[in-house]
Each structure stands twice: as structure tokens, then as C-alpha cells.
Write a protein that holds these residues in place. Structure first.
Motif, PDB file in Angstrom:
ATOM      1  N   ALA A 131     -15.627  39.681  31.282  1.00  0.00           N
ATOM      2  CA  ALA A 131     -16.899  39.054  31.684  1.00  0.00           C
ATOM      3  C   ALA A 131     -17.271  39.530  33.084  1.00  0.00           C
ATOM      4  O   ALA A 131     -18.400  39.966  33.338  1.00  0.00           O
ATOM      5  N   GLN A 132     -16.293  39.504  33.981  1.00  0.00           N
ATOM      6  CA  GLN A 132     -16.546  39.960  35.359  1.00  0.00           C
ATOM      7  C   GLN A 132     -16.969  41.420  35.396  1.00  0.00           C
ATOM      8  O   GLN A 132     -17.851  41.810  36.143  1.00  0.00           O
ATOM      9  N   ARG A 133     -16.315  42.224  34.582  1.00  0.00           N
ATOM     10  CA  ARG A 133     -16.641  43.656  34.563  1.00  0.00           C
ATOM     11  C   ARG A 133     -18.101  43.860  34.137  1.00  0.00           C
ATOM     12  O   ARG A 133     -18.838  44.631  34.752  1.00  0.00           O
ATOM     13  N   HIS A 134     -18.525  43.121  33.102  1.00  0.00           N
ATOM     14  CA  HIS A 134     -19.916  43.243  32.653  1.00  0.00           C
ATOM     15  C   HIS A 134     -20.887  42.767  33.729  1.00  0.00           C
ATOM     16  O   HIS A 134     -21.923  43.398  33.977  1.00  0.00           O
ATOM     17  N   LEU A 166     -24.677  30.365  33.990  1.00  0.00           N
ATOM     18  CA  LEU A 166     -23.454  29.589  33.764  1.00  0.00           C
ATOM     19  C   LEU A 166     -22.201  30.320  34.259  1.00  0.00           C
ATOM     20  O   LEU A 166     -21.088  30.026  33.810  1.00  0.00           O
ATOM     21  N   ILE A 167     -22.374  31.242  35.183  1.00  0.00           N
ATOM     22  CA  ILE A 167     -21.235  32.030  35.673  1.00  0.00           C
ATOM     23  C   ILE A 167     -20.065  31.144  36.141  1.00  0.00           C
ATOM     24  O   ILE A 167     -18.913  31.429  35.824  1.00  0.00           O
ATOM     25  N   PRO A 168     -20.280  30.046  36.855  1.00  0.00           N
ATOM     26  CA  PRO A 168     -19.124  29.228  37.248  1.00  0.00           C
ATOM     27  C   PRO A 168     -18.313  28.719  36.048  1.00  0.00           C
ATOM     28  O   PRO A 168     -17.085  28.602  36.136  1.00  0.00           O
ATOM     29  N   ASN A 169     -18.969  28.444  34.915  1.00  0.00           N
ATOM     30  CA  ASN A 169     -18.214  28.003  33.724  1.00  0.00           C
ATOM     31  C   ASN A 169     -17.347  29.131  33.168  1.00  0.00           C
ATOM     32  O   ASN A 169     -16.271  28.886  32.631  1.00  0.00           O
ATOM     33  N   ALA A 170     -17.854  30.358  33.264  1.00  0.00           N
ATOM     34  CA  ALA A 170     -17.118  31.488  32.689  1.00  0.00           C
ATOM     35  C   ALA A 170     -16.093  32.045  33.664  1.00  0.00           C
ATOM     36  O   ALA A 170     -15.034  32.528  33.251  1.00  0.00           O
ATOM     37  N   LEU A 171     -16.401  31.990  34.974  1.00  0.00           N
ATOM     38  CA  LEU A 171     -15.558  32.694  35.951  1.00  0.00           C
ATOM     39  C   LEU A 171     -14.956  31.778  37.013  1.00  0.00           C
ATOM     40  O   LEU A 171     -14.260  32.242  37.909  1.00  0.00           O
ATOM     41  N   GLY A 172     -15.276  30.497  36.967  1.00  0.00           N
ATOM     42  CA  GLY A 172     -14.699  29.570  37.950  1.00  0.00           C
ATOM     43  C   GLY A 172     -15.628  29.331  39.134  1.00  0.00           C
ATOM     44  O   GLY A 172     -16.681  29.960  39.254  1.00  0.00           O
ATOM     45  N   ASP A 173     -15.200  28.412  40.015  1.00  0.00           N
ATOM     46  CA  ASP A 173     -16.051  27.967  41.128  1.00  0.00           C
ATOM     47  C   ASP A 173     -16.487  29.105  42.050  1.00  0.00           C
ATOM     48  O   ASP A 173     -17.561  29.063  42.639  1.00  0.00           O
ATOM     49  N   LYS A 174     -15.621  30.090  42.205  1.00  0.00           N
ATOM     50  CA  LYS A 174     -15.963  31.198  43.109  1.00  0.00           C
ATOM     51  C   LYS A 174     -16.633  32.342  42.363  1.00  0.00           C
ATOM     52  O   LYS A 174     -16.750  33.457  42.886  1.00  0.00           O
ATOM     53  N   GLY A 175     -17.063  32.037  41.123  1.00  0.00           N
ATOM     54  CA  GLY A 175     -17.596  33.075  40.248  1.00  0.00           C
ATOM     55  C   GLY A 175     -18.746  33.878  40.821  1.00  0.00           C
ATOM     56  O   GLY A 175     -18.905  35.060  40.523  1.00  0.00           O
TER      57      GLY A 175
END
Ligand code: GSH
Length: 228
Positions: A131-134, A166-175
Motif C-alpha cells: 500500500a505504501q509503495r503504491h 483513509l490512509i491512517p486506517n491502512a498505514l497507521g497514525d503516522k501514515g
């Protein structure tokens, strides 16, 4: 009038945004996926994949969020880039990149981080990494361009907005830390009146909020069927 089968989840919300941006008249039909509405035969006749969103527009039925975005853009001639082969190539590439990469990897990351019954470090790491890579690919693009396809706000930005907000849901608070340009785009779209109206549609219907056994049975059928 278009019938829009939806819930407040990321894929339907992209389409809600497009419907609001175009000003097309539509009727929002709630599909409560936590209650299993997606598995009813009358809905599966519209979307055999038993997921939201889907639309019915006269004799046309369209399912899969990015297909619907493209359908509505071509129908209205709005939120598309120029007509050159170059512009069309970029449109299709980035739209499919969001459909086949950003969405599925974000969804799996949310699933393994927040819903899987056991914490599986391997799965969490794989899907967060992908997800982060994309999102990193979008970030690099948005460091150079105002919108994903350049100077113009298009359906690709709407497709990105559905998931990236919704990045914080997928990658966490520091997303958000690594994605300042993506955050700029998401914040700009979220502030648009159409996005605010799109986000408010679900408040007109009563959706189930509990994630209980009924919801798990409806949405995570693999938990009760052994295939491996
Ligand atoms: N590829 C489809 C995916 C649709 C999808 O996964 N929808 C989710 C909500 S974001 C859903 O209906 N979930 C309910 C379920 O899986 O039972 C699209 O882009 O529309």
C-alpha cells in the motif's frame, strides 16, 4: 434517474463524489453490507460480484467503482483529460493503477491490521509495504503535477480520494508522514462542496455500525468456509 447502490465505504464514495461533481440526478439506494444486503438475489442481479458500488442508468448496469467513474465521465464528457492518445493512455493507466493496486492493497492492509482474528505480521507487513509503495508512486507524481493527470482535476483524482483519505486506517497514525503532496490533493478534494455532499449521503440512511457476527458472516465469508 440513475440508481446508485452504495454504502459509506471507499469504493462507493468515489462514485458518490463523481455523481455530486457532475450534478447528475440520482437516487441513492443503501446496501447494508454488514447486514448482508450485497448477497440478496435482487442485488446480485445488478452486481454478480456482490459488492458496492453499482449503478443502473436506464438499460445500462455498471459495477466496479472505476468502471462507473469512466462510464459517468464518458456519459457527461466531464472530468476527463484531453482527447489525444497520450492523454487517454495516461487516463487508462492511472485509473487501472488505482483500481488494481491502490484499492486492493489498501483494503487488504486495513483488513489484516484491523479485522483479521490473529495478528499475522507477515500479512500486515506485506500489505502495508505494498500500500505504501503504491501511495509513494502517487506521491512522486503529485510532487510534479497538481493533479494525477497534470493540471486538470479528473476521475483519477476522485478514485485516489476514495482510498487515500483513509490512509491512517491502512498505514497507521503516522501514515501521512511520507505523503505531503498526496495529503494536499486529498485535503483539496475533501474541501470541495461535492465531496462534502458525497460524504453526507450515508447520513440519510441508517447503516448498521456494529461489527458483530452477522457482519463478519456477511463480509468475511472465508471465515466459515475452508478452501485451503
Ligand atoms: N473492485 C470493486 C471492489 C468493491 C468492494 O470491495 N466494495 C466493498 C466496499 S469498499 C464491499 O462491497 N464490501 C462488502 C463485501 O465485501 O461483502 C470496486 O472497485 O467497486
Amino acid at each position: 434517474m440513475i440508481k446508485f447502490y452504495y454504502s459509506g465505504a471507499p469504493n462507493p464514495m468515489k462514485v458518490a463524489l463523481m455523481l455530486e461533481e457532475t450534478g447528475l440526478s440520482y437516487e441513492a439506494v443503501p446496501i447494508d453490507t454488514r447486514k448482508g444486503d450485497q448477497h440478496k438475489p435482487e442485488f446480485q442481479a445488478i452486481n454478480p460480484n456482490a459488492k458496492v458500488p453499482a449503478i443502473v442508468d436506464g438499460d445500462a448496469t455498471v459495477f466496479d467503482s472505476n468502471a462507473i467513474l469512466l462510464y459517468l465521465a464518458e456519459k457527461t464528457g466531464k472530468f476527463l483529460p484531453g482527447k489525444s492518445d497520450k492523454a487517454r493512455g495516461e487516463l487508462l493507466s492511472w485509473l487501472m493503477f488505482v483500481a488494481s493496486g491502490v484499492g486492493p492493497f489498501s483494503g487488504q492492509s486495513v483488513h489484516f491490521r484491523n479485522y483479521a482474528p490473529e495478528k499475522n505480521e507477515y500479512a500486515i507487513n506485506r500489505y502495508m509495504y505494498e500500500a505504501q509503495r503504491h501511495y509513494g508512486i502517487l506521491e512522486a507524481r503529485l510532487a510534479k503535477h497538481k493533479y494525477v493527470l497534470g493540471d486538470t482535476y479528473t476521475i483519477v483524482d476522485m478514485a485516489v480520494w476514495g482510498w487515500a483519505r483513509l490512509i491512517p486506517n491502512a498505514l497507521g497514525d503516522k501514515g501521512w508522514e511520507k505523503f505531503p503532496n498526496l495529503k494536499r490533493l486529498v485535503d483539496e478534494i475533501s474541501a470541495r462542496p461535492a465531496a462534502q455532499r458525497a460524504s453526507a449521503i450515508k447520513d440519510k440512511h441508517k447503516f448498521k455500525t456494529e461489527f458483530d457476527e452477522e457482519a463478519r458472516n456477511a463480509m468475511f465469508k472465508h471465515m466459515s468456509v475452508k478452501v485451503a
